[in-house]
Design a protein around this motif. Structure first.
Motif, PDB file in Angstrom:
ATOM      1  N   LEU A 123      46.379  11.955  46.905  1.00  0.00           N
ATOM      2  CA  LEU A 123      46.690  11.262  48.275  1.00  0.00           C
ATOM      3  C   LEU A 123      48.012  11.686  48.879  1.00  0.00           C
ATOM      4  N   ASN A 124      49.005  11.499  48.107  1.00  0.00           N
ATOM      5  CA  ASN A 124      50.378  11.782  48.668  1.00  0.00           C
ATOM      6  C   ASN A 124      50.509  13.095  49.367  1.00  0.00           C
ATOM      7  N   SER A 125      49.809  13.895  48.576  1.00  0.00           N
ATOM      8  CA  SER A 125      49.881  15.360  49.210  1.00  0.00           C
ATOM      9  C   SER A 125      49.144  15.614  50.459  1.00  0.00           C
ATOM     10  N   MET A 126      47.972  15.001  50.467  1.00  0.00           N
ATOM     11  CA  MET A 126      47.251  14.820  51.663  1.00  0.00           C
ATOM     12  C   MET A 126      47.917  14.109  52.954  1.00  0.00           C
ATOM     13  N   GLU A 127      48.753  13.145  52.615  1.00  0.00           N
ATOM     14  CA  GLU A 127      49.417  12.194  53.523  1.00  0.00           C
ATOM     15  C   GLU A 127      50.706  13.160  54.090  1.00  0.00           C
ATOM     16  N   ASN A 128      51.108  14.113  53.181  1.00  0.00           N
ATOM     17  CA  ASN A 128      52.166  15.016  53.691  1.00  0.00           C
ATOM     18  C   ASN A 128      51.539  16.078  54.760  1.00  0.00           C
ATOM     19  N   ASP A 129      50.495  16.417  54.319  1.00  0.00           N
ATOM     20  CA  ASP A 129      49.653  17.497  55.384  1.00  0.00           C
ATOM     21  C   ASP A 129      49.192  16.760  56.391  1.00  0.00           C
ATOM     22  N   HIS A 130      48.868  15.642  56.309  1.00  0.00           N
ATOM     23  CA  HIS A 130      48.006  14.990  57.362  1.00  0.00           C
ATOM     24  C   HIS A 130      48.503  13.595  57.491  1.00  0.00           C
TER      25      HIS A 130
END
Length: 85
Positions: free
Chosen positions: A31-38
């Motif tokens: 989720l943190n990775s997705m938040e960084n991208d989006h």
């Protein structure tokens, strides 16, 4: 932990040695990775989960009757459908 600290209650302050082995850590990292991208995706997911939770709660109070998903023009209202047994 803060409560225990301020009230002189003994507590374990060391981290669990297995804390990074669970699926929660993998999901958190994803989720943190997705938040960084989006940016904003975690907030959108939270809002969606709250809507689904509310629909599920309403469906449970509907005594097992069907709740229909209604489509009007270009707008779609979503509801949770419950199958009475």
């Amino acid at each position: 932990m803060f409560y225990a600290f301020t009230n002189d209650i003994p507590f374990q302050s060391e981290e669990c040695p297995h804390m990074n082995e669970g699926i929660r850590t993998e999901i958190r990292n994803f989720l943190n990775s997705m938040e960084n991208d989006h940016s904003g995706i975690k907030n959108n997911m939270y809002k969606s989960i709250m809507k689904i939770s509310s629909a599920a709660k309403d469906a449970n109070s509907n005594n097992g009757k069907f709740v229909r998903c209604v489509e009007t023009n270009a707008q779609v209202r979503y509801a949770l459908c419950v199958i009475p047994w």
